[in-house]
Design a protein around this motif. Structure first.
Motif, mmCIF file in Angstrom:
data_model
loop_
_atom_site.group_PDB
_atom_site.id
_atom_site.type_symbol
_atom_site.label_atom_id
_atom_site.label_comp_id
_atom_site.label_asym_id
_atom_site.label_seq_id
_atom_site.Cartn_x
_atom_site.Cartn_y
_atom_site.Cartn_z
ATOM 1 N N UNK A 1 16.917 -10.346 12.334
ATOM 2 C CA UNK A 1 17.530 -9.301 11.185
ATOM 3 C C UNK A 1 16.714 -8.671 10.354
ATOM 4 N N UNK A 2 15.469 -9.292 10.357
ATOM 5 C CA UNK A 2 14.701 -8.348 9.354
ATOM 6 C C UNK A 2 14.318 -7.146 10.176
ATOM 7 N N UNK A 3 14.073 -6.935 11.416
ATOM 8 C CA UNK A 3 13.790 -5.863 12.337
ATOM 9 C C UNK A 3 14.987 -4.739 12.240
ATOM 10 N N UNK A 4 16.250 -5.356 12.432
ATOM 11 C CA UNK A 4 17.456 -4.650 12.284
ATOM 12 C C UNK A 4 17.531 -3.682 11.008
ATOM 13 N N UNK A 5 17.088 -4.584 9.919
ATOM 14 C CA UNK A 5 17.161 -3.821 8.707
ATOM 15 C C UNK A 5 16.227 -2.646 8.639
ATOM 16 N N UNK A 6 14.970 -2.958 8.764
ATOM 17 C CA UNK A 6 14.061 -2.020 8.642
ATOM 18 C C UNK A 6 14.253 -0.796 9.776
ATOM 19 N N UNK A 7 14.444 -1.172 10.842
ATOM 20 C CA UNK A 7 14.826 -0.088 11.717
ATOM 21 C C UNK A 7 16.103 0.919 11.220
ATOM 22 N N UNK A 8 16.848 0.132 10.390
ATOM 23 C CA UNK A 8 18.026 1.124 9.995
ATOM 24 C C UNK A 8 17.601 2.024 8.743
ATOM 25 N N UNK A 9 16.471 1.534 8.105
ATOM 26 C CA UNK A 9 15.700 2.537 7.227
ATOM 27 C C UNK A 9 14.601 3.041 7.966
ATOM 28 N N UNK A 10 14.524 3.433 9.210
ATOM 29 C CA UNK A 10 13.766 4.448 9.928
ATOM 30 C C UNK A 10 12.352 3.868 9.704
ATOM 31 N N UNK B 1 0.907 -1.030 0.175
ATOM 32 C CA UNK B 1 -0.049 0.204 -0.023
ATOM 33 C C UNK B 1 0.832 1.183 -0.094
ATOM 34 N N UNK B 2 0.597 2.103 -0.880
ATOM 35 C CA UNK B 2 1.136 3.327 -0.992
ATOM 36 C C UNK B 2 0.506 4.519 -0.093
ATOM 37 N N UNK B 3 0.928 4.782 1.157
ATOM 38 C CA UNK B 3 0.250 5.485 2.108
ATOM 39 C C UNK B 3 0.765 6.948 2.085
ATOM 40 N N UNK B 4 0.312 7.992 2.568
ATOM 41 C CA UNK B 4 0.620 9.314 2.473
ATOM 42 C C UNK B 4 2.149 9.383 2.738
ATOM 43 N N UNK B 5 2.681 9.102 3.644
ATOM 44 C CA UNK B 5 4.195 9.245 4.264
ATOM 45 C C UNK B 5 5.022 7.941 4.165
ATOM 46 N N UNK C 1 -5.424 -18.491 13.850
ATOM 47 C CA UNK C 1 -4.315 -19.060 13.050
ATOM 48 C C UNK C 1 -4.021 -18.310 11.676
ATOM 49 N N UNK C 2 -4.436 -17.103 11.677
ATOM 50 C CA UNK C 2 -4.184 -16.083 10.413
ATOM 51 C C UNK C 2 -3.279 -15.143 11.232
ATOM 52 N N UNK C 3 -2.121 -14.942 10.464
ATOM 53 C CA UNK C 3 -1.105 -14.122 10.915
ATOM 54 C C UNK C 3 -0.548 -13.124 9.773
ATOM 55 N N UNK C 4 -0.596 -12.070 10.281
ATOM 56 C CA UNK C 4 0.026 -10.886 9.220
ATOM 57 C C UNK C 4 1.308 -10.462 9.723
ATOM 58 N N UNK C 5 2.250 -10.469 9.004
ATOM 59 C CA UNK C 5 3.548 -9.671 9.243
ATOM 60 C C UNK C 5 3.613 -8.397 8.439
ATOM 61 N N UNK C 6 4.081 -7.417 8.742
ATOM 62 C CA UNK C 6 4.078 -6.211 8.062
ATOM 63 C C UNK C 6 5.178 -5.270 8.337
ATOM 64 N N UNK C 7 5.606 -4.548 7.476
ATOM 65 C CA UNK C 7 6.764 -3.440 7.653
ATOM 66 C C UNK C 7 6.238 -2.238 6.736
ATOM 67 N N UNK C 8 6.756 -0.971 7.320
ATOM 68 C CA UNK C 8 6.511 0.255 6.595
ATOM 69 C C UNK C 8 7.960 0.915 6.370
ATOM 70 N N UNK C 9 8.220 1.422 5.352
ATOM 71 C CA UNK C 9 9.336 2.353 4.887
ATOM 72 C C UNK C 9 8.944 3.711 4.673
ATOM 73 N N UNK C 10 9.379 4.756 5.334
ATOM 74 C CA UNK C 10 9.124 6.184 5.001
ATOM 75 C C UNK C 10 9.845 6.606 3.673
ATOM 76 N N UNK C 11 9.017 7.589 2.962
ATOM 77 C CA UNK C 11 9.578 8.110 1.630
ATOM 78 C C UNK C 11 10.914 8.910 1.942
ATOM 79 N N UNK C 12 11.043 9.596 2.822
ATOM 80 C CA UNK C 12 12.224 10.177 3.114
ATOM 81 C C UNK C 12 13.076 9.820 4.183
ATOM 82 N N UNK C 13 14.364 9.397 4.068
ATOM 83 C CA UNK C 13 15.066 8.675 5.125
ATOM 84 C C UNK C 13 16.199 9.505 5.131
#
Length: 362
Positions: free
Chosen positions: A331-340, A282-286, A350-362
């Motif tokens: 490791x995934x958490x470390x990478x995402x947090x390094x990308x802010x 999903x492309x969110x506002x920020x 039994x339905x699981x959702x893993x998600x991550x967000x990446x800001x447009x400006x870093x």
């Protein structure tokens, strides 16, 4: 050895005495100069304002000098005692820090330092407490990892040795079924070695700054990463439902590819039940949000809070088929947090959702 121990034990006191000695020198110099100035000023004023005989003038100067000496000695004495007391209170945390480092040098974990003040020393003490706690946690995790790996290596190695010894002694003859069993045990050992390689990978990730980022259309990029799992999905007879929006984010492509691969690999490995694995971008506002939803065994709520910790595994039985090294999500958490960005999980049954967000400006 005895000499070094004596130096370690005397250091806090000698440090305190040095501070007190320096303070005494400063006080003596200040009081001496002040007394000298007061003495000569008073004598000059007395000579100019009063008509005194030589005897009275001598008596005045002697009395003034005596009072100034008493005042100076009292000031130096009480000032030094007060300074010693206050400095001792201030340096007490430093003594505890020294004792803590000595225990750590001996391989022990010292108790937390009781912080009662604010300021730089309090910050240093808190940092020391956190460091000791982190080292203790790492030590426990290391021992657990060694125990887990030795437990998991033992069974396939025992099986391989048993089969090979039987073949060597002519007890059994090789056939297709036997070779398949040997290959399965060998595959398990290879998987364990790959898990150990992830430890080195973790250290590499932790030391990277991800300076080589480039603008990337995540829709095309995610589709490219997903394509690498085509045959794995075919073998597991799993359906993939993908809905991606375009969004350009500046990322380190290799590391973000690893995050997506880790999440999708977990979805395949722990897949249980029916229904497709759904990937939504999903492309969110920020920021750009990627979520991956699939069926699997129920994750207890307590595990959801710790699932991204290093070495943590939700599989208590240490199953070789299901249990990993517990590093992939960390490791995934470390990478995402390094990308802010942020990363997380939420579950409904039994339905699981893993998600991550990446800001447009870093």
């Amino acid at each position: 050895m005895l000499r070094n121990s004596w130096k370690r034990n005397i250091f806090p006191s000698s440090f305190l005495f040095r501070l007190t000695f320096i303070n005494i020198i400063v006080i003596v110099a200040f009081v001496t100069f002040s007394s000298w100035a007061i003495y000569h000023t008073a004598c000059t004023l007395a000579d100019g304002l009063l008509a005194m005989t030589d005897h009275r003038q001598h008596q005045f100067r002697t009395t003034l000098f005596q009072y100034l000496c008493i005042f100076s000695i009292s000031t130096i004495l009480f000032g030094s005692l007060i300074h010693f007391y206050l400095t001792n209170k201030v340096t007490q945390p430093l003594k505890e820090l020294i004792q803590s480092t000595q225990k750590m040098k001996q391989g022990q974990y010292p108790p937390p330092i009781d912080v009662k003040t604010n300021g730089e020393i309090a910050t240093l003490s808190n940092n020391m407490n956190e460091l000791v706690q982190q080292l203790h946690t790492n030590e426990q995790q290391r021992k657990k990892l060694v125990s887990d790996l030795s437990h998991e290596f033992r069974t396939p190695l025992t099986n391989l040795n048993g089969y090979l010894r039987a073949l060597q002694n002519g007890v059994i003859e090789g056939d297709e079924k036997l070779y398949q069993s040997l290959y399965a045990e060998s595959t398990k050992l290879t998987a364990l070695v790959e898990q150990m390689e992830q430890l080195k990978e973790w250290d590499d990730i932790a030391s990277q700054t991800f300076t080589e980022k480039e603008p990337t259309d995540l829709k095309a990029f995610i589709e490219e990463v997903i394509g690498l799992f085509y045959w794995s999905l075919q073998e597991e007879n799993m359906e993939l439902d993908v809905h991606l929006q375009s969004g350009v984010v500046t990322v380190h492509r290799t590391s973000i590819s690893q995050v997506i691969s880790n999440l999708l690999d977990n979805a395949i490995r722990y897949y249980e039940g029916a229904g497709p694995v759904t990937i939504i971008g999903e492309k969110l506002p920020d920021k750009y949000k990627l979520s991956l939803t699939g069926p699997g065994r129920t994750i207890p709520e307590s595990d959801r809070e710790r699932i991204f910790e290093r070495f943590y595994r939700t599989e208590p039985s240490r199953s070789r088929e299901l249990g990993g090294s517990g590093l992939g999500l960390a490791i995934s958490k470390e990478i995402i947090e390094r990308h802010h960005g942020n990363i997380g999980v939420y579950s409904e049954g039994n339905l699981h959702t893993f998600w991550f967000t990446l800001p447009y400006s870093q």
